[in-house]
Design a protein around this motif. Structure first.
Motif, PDB file in Angstrom:
ATOM      1  N   VAL A   8       1.170   9.034  -5.738  1.00  0.00           N
ATOM      2  CA  VAL A   8       1.297   8.501  -4.384  1.00  0.00           C
ATOM      3  C   VAL A   8       2.773   8.472  -3.989  1.00  0.00           C
ATOM      4  CG1 VAL A   8       0.986   6.460  -2.929  1.00  0.00           C
ATOM      5  CG2 VAL A   8      -0.830   7.142  -4.505  1.00  0.00           C
ATOM      6  N   TRP A   9       3.066   8.942  -2.774  1.00  0.00           N
ATOM      7  CA  TRP A   9       4.443   9.017  -2.273  1.00  0.00           C
ATOM      8  C   TRP A   9       4.585   8.180  -1.010  1.00  0.00           C
ATOM      9  CZ3 TRP A   9       7.291  10.950  -5.915  1.00  0.00           C
ATOM     10  CH2 TRP A   9       6.760  11.940  -6.775  1.00  0.00           C
TER      11      TRP A   9
ATOM     12  N   CYS B  70       9.174   6.105  -5.697  1.00  0.00           N
ATOM     13  CA  CYS B  70       8.110   6.988  -5.199  1.00  0.00           C
ATOM     14  C   CYS B  70       8.400   7.455  -3.774  1.00  0.00           C
ATOM     15  CB  CYS B  70       6.757   6.299  -5.286  1.00  0.00           C
ATOM     16  SG  CYS B  70       6.612   4.842  -4.242  1.00  0.00           S
ATOM     17  N   ILE B  71       9.686   7.517  -3.389  1.00  0.00           N
ATOM     18  CA  ILE B  71       9.984   7.970  -2.025  1.00  0.00           C
ATOM     19  C   ILE B  71       9.561   9.439  -1.891  1.00  0.00           C
ATOM     20  CG2 ILE B  71      12.404   8.688  -2.393  1.00  0.00           C
ATOM     21  CD1 ILE B  71      11.099   6.699   0.663  1.00  0.00           C
TER      22      ILE B  71
ATOM     23  N   ASN C  27       3.524  -4.660  -7.350  1.00  0.00           N
ATOM     24  CA  ASN C  27       4.274  -3.573  -6.705  1.00  0.00           C
ATOM     25  C   ASN C  27       5.540  -3.213  -7.487  1.00  0.00           C
ATOM     26  OD1 ASN C  27       5.353  -1.678  -5.017  1.00  0.00           O
ATOM     27  ND2 ASN C  27       5.176  -2.898  -3.139  1.00  0.00           N
ATOM     28  N   PRO C  28       5.349  -2.561  -8.649  1.00  0.00           N
ATOM     29  CA  PRO C  28       6.509  -2.195  -9.485  1.00  0.00           C
ATOM     30  C   PRO C  28       7.507  -1.304  -8.754  1.00  0.00           C
ATOM     31  CG  PRO C  28       4.464  -1.246 -10.351  1.00  0.00           C
ATOM     32  CD  PRO C  28       4.079  -2.171  -9.256  1.00  0.00           C
TER      33      PRO C  28
ATOM     34  N   LEU D  69       0.836  -1.206   0.000  1.00  0.00           N
ATOM     35  CA  LEU D  69       0.000   0.000   0.000  1.00  0.00           C
ATOM     36  C   LEU D  69       0.870   1.256   0.000  1.00  0.00           C
ATOM     37  CD1 LEU D  69      -3.053   0.699   0.046  1.00  0.00           C
ATOM     38  CD2 LEU D  69      -2.767   1.212   2.481  1.00  0.00           C
ATOM     39  N   ALA D  70       1.982   1.189   0.740  1.00  0.00           N
ATOM     40  CA  ALA D  70       2.842   2.364   0.883  1.00  0.00           C
ATOM     41  C   ALA D  70       3.422   2.812  -0.460  1.00  0.00           C
ATOM     42  CB  ALA D  70       3.974   2.068   1.860  1.00  0.00           C
ATOM     43  N   MET D  71       3.553   1.870  -1.409  1.00  0.00           N
ATOM     44  CA  MET D  71       4.196   2.189  -2.689  1.00  0.00           C
ATOM     45  C   MET D  71       3.232   2.095  -3.861  1.00  0.00           C
ATOM     46  SD  MET D  71       7.746   0.134  -2.223  1.00  0.00           S
ATOM     47  CE  MET D  71       8.632   0.233  -0.672  1.00  0.00           C
TER      48      MET D  71
END
Ligand code: GTP
Ligand code: SPV
Ligand code: MN
Length: 586
Positions: A271-272, A380-381, A310-311, A255-257
């Protein structure tokens, strides 16, 4: 190498106990790290992978009896048993030190003791906390170099202070029967022996940043949680932040990425990722709740990670990564795991180090095989990743793996109700810990294995934090894992989860409607954006269905669980439980 007499004295004492041949201080330099890699390669501890395809990447295999956290051998050692609570395993500190001293005595003979000064959070910043881990494992050093901020700068920031977490780790002889992961919150100390697996030995992670930190956070008025942190950027450039607590291997990293589905990407949404596993949360001067990620890397689940699911995680692992317990593809000296693609390598070694033929039906990678990768290598950091203050949280999400019962999403009606929702979370167990997989267990706030003190007190701390946050996040619950009668996931999950996040943020904005049900506010099926999805409104209704009988059963389970947690469960949560039961029985 350093002027801190507290640290020197402690290192000397621990060396006298474990008797290493030599002591090496880790300074955080690339030269030293490279020398350690060379040494680990010479002994076979790590294998250098194809440097054209995977620059800076290595493979490690743990012992086959040492592949996950060992919750039954994890202890919270407070003077009073009540302070550790009924949920945690407890040993009296004196007894535990005595027991473990026997195991540590001479355990580093013939080995090197590495001294790793590390920081959780930005070195020198207001909310950073420091630790020193002593270990006889180069694998641990190399992982800590990725997962935390390590080296001389940490010793400088620590100065003359003795305010650091004293971590002692030895692989000893990896004896399962004598494996112990012990925490001494009153002494700021962690002792871990006879394991070489991630969560048991990377002491900055679950041991410090959750168990010890949750204990410190309660005293100091903040929270250490098993939560990812992500930002959703709107087309106008505004970014809203969400934190979410799911149990181990239940989708935090994913989810985070997440990559927005086309309907959102085309409009300019982004999304970051701020963090994928741990959040430290504080009340800001503005009365909002602020979250920061104390880690510096990701220790992510490999199986199931692929170009579609999750690429961003996959891209993150393409350089500077340590892979643990995955398949070694001998044809091109790369790695593979179940769910990477449909082409298992022909000429391969499985996670146990054996020649592997996928046709025999066995798994090549361990289900809890992992990658250790640098956060800064994630495409996406977030630009706020290095912001010591963290980010303001608009919504908190709880969730788990539930085949039935929990709907796709619902909203709590208040902070207190939200704390109740978190406290009654349940989820099917996964391979992240040893023991049976797929058994439903209560896992409050995804912290069952990680709270460093009594769970009832932990609930009370959540309620108390609510009183201090003048502008609190709204609290939601999600379940990506509902199954149909054929046992398949109904919801597509992964990137599509953004559709649910957008309903959540719209609710926080007062923009979305909801249905008031006995368990909380649910979306109207039509209000979830399913444009571009091959899913019917009927299916969405099924995902949002609340079965009253199942929930009444659930209430019984909750009551049993609260009784098990013990006498310190706040009355306010029993009030919430009574009220829920009354609404369901109407
Ligand atoms: P820890 O690192 O153990 O704390 O795990 P985590 O919570 O970060 O879980 P992670 O994102 O690594 O996901 C674990 C497993 O769940 C992987 O095999 C994923 O492929 C799978 N998964 C993640 N998100 C979803 C989803 O939305 N739907 C489904 N069906 N599976 C998912
Ligand atoms: C988890 O199990 O929740 C993890 C992996 O994030 S470990 O570091 O082993 O705890
Ligand atoms: Mn985790």
């Amino acid at each position: 190498m350093n002027k801190n007499s507290h640290v020197n004295k402690w290192v000397e004492e621990m060396a006298a106990l474990t008797q290493p041949d030599k002591i090496v201080w880790i300074d955080g330099s690339e030269e030293q790290a490279e020398a350690l890699r060379q040494e680990a390669m010479s002994t076979g501890e790590i294998i250098k992978l194809n440097q054209d395809l995977l620059p800076g990447c290595y493979l490690h295999r743990t012992a086959i009896n040492d592949v996950a956290r060992v919750e039954h051998r994890t202890f919270i050692c407070t003077t009073k048993k009540e302070d550790a609570g009924n949920i945690n395993n407890w040993m009296a500190p004196k007894e535990c030190y005595a027991k473990l001293e026997k195991l540590f005595r001479g355990s580093m003979k013939g080995r090197t003791m590495y001294v790793i000064p590390y920081s959780m959070g930005i070195v020198g910043s207001e909310f950073a906390k420091y630790g020193i881990e002593l270990t006889d494992s180069i694998y641990v050093v190399l992982n800590m170099l990725i997962m935390t901020r390590v080296g001389t700068s940490v010793m400088e920031a620590l100065g003359d202070s003795d305010d650091y977490v004293k971590g002692l780790h030895s692989k000893a002889d990896l004896d399962e029967e004598n494996r112990y992961i012990c925490h001494f919150p009153e002494d700021n100390a962690i002792w871990s022996v006879n394991s070489g697996y991630g969560g048991n030995v990377l002491l900055g992670k679950k041991c410090f940043a959750l168990r010890i930190a949750s204990y410190i956070g309660r005293k100091e008025g903040w929270m250490a949680e098993h939560m990812l942190i992500l930002g959703i950027e709107y087309p106008n450039g505004e970014i809203k932040y969400i934190s979410a607590a799911f149990p181990s291997a239940c989708g935090k990293t994913n989810l985070a990425m997440l990559i927005p589905p086309e309907v959102y990407a085309n409009k300019g949404y982004k999304v970051w990722c701020v963090g994928d596993d741990i959040a430290w949360l504080r009340v800001g001067k503005d009365g909002r709740l602020w979250a920061m990620n104390p880690e510096n890397g990701f220790f992510g689940v490999a199986p199931g990670t692929n170009e579609k699911s999750n690429p961003n995680a996959l891209a993150t692992t393409m350089k500077d990564t340590i892979f643990t317990n995955v398949v070694h593809n001998l044809d091109n000296n790369t790695v593979w795991w179940e769910g990477l693609d449909k082409n298992p390598p022909k000429n391969a070694i499985n996670w146990k180090g054996e020649k592997w033929d996928h046709a025999d039906g066995s798994k090549g990678a361990h289900p809890n095989s992992r990658f250790t990768a640098k956060a800064i290598n994630c495409p996406c950091i977030s630009s706020e990743f290095e912001n010591p203050a963290g980010v303001p949280i608009t919504a908190i999400i709880f969730g788990g793996r539930r085949a039935k019962t929990a709907p796709l999403v619902y909203q709590s009606t208040s902070w207190q109700h939200g704390v109740f929702v978190g406290s009654v979370m349940a989820s099917e167990t996964t391979a992240a810990a040893t023991g049976a997989v797929g058994v439903v267990r209560r896992d409050p706030m995804a912290m069952l294995p990680f709270a460093g003190y009594d769970m009832g007190d932990y609930f009370a701390h959540w309620l108390k934090m609510g009183e201090k946050i003048t502008n609190p996040p709204k609290i939601f619950n999600v379940n990506w894992f509902r199954l149909n009668d054929e046992g398949q996931f109904i919801w597509p999950g992964f990137g599509e989860n953004m559709r649910v996040l957008m309903w959540i943020l719209d609710r926080c904005d007062g923009k979305a409607d909801a249905v008031n049900t006995p368990i909380g506010y649910l979306p109207k099926a039509e209000d979830l954006n399913i444009e571009g999805l091959d899913i019917s409104l009927g299916t969405i209704k099924e995902l949002l269905n609340v079965d009253k009988d199942l929930w009444l059963e659930e209430c019984k389970g909750i009551r049993e669980f609260y009784a098990h947690v013990g006498s310190r469960v706040p009355k306010a949560l029993y009030d919430e439980l009574d009220a829920l039961e009354a609404r369901l029985s109407k």
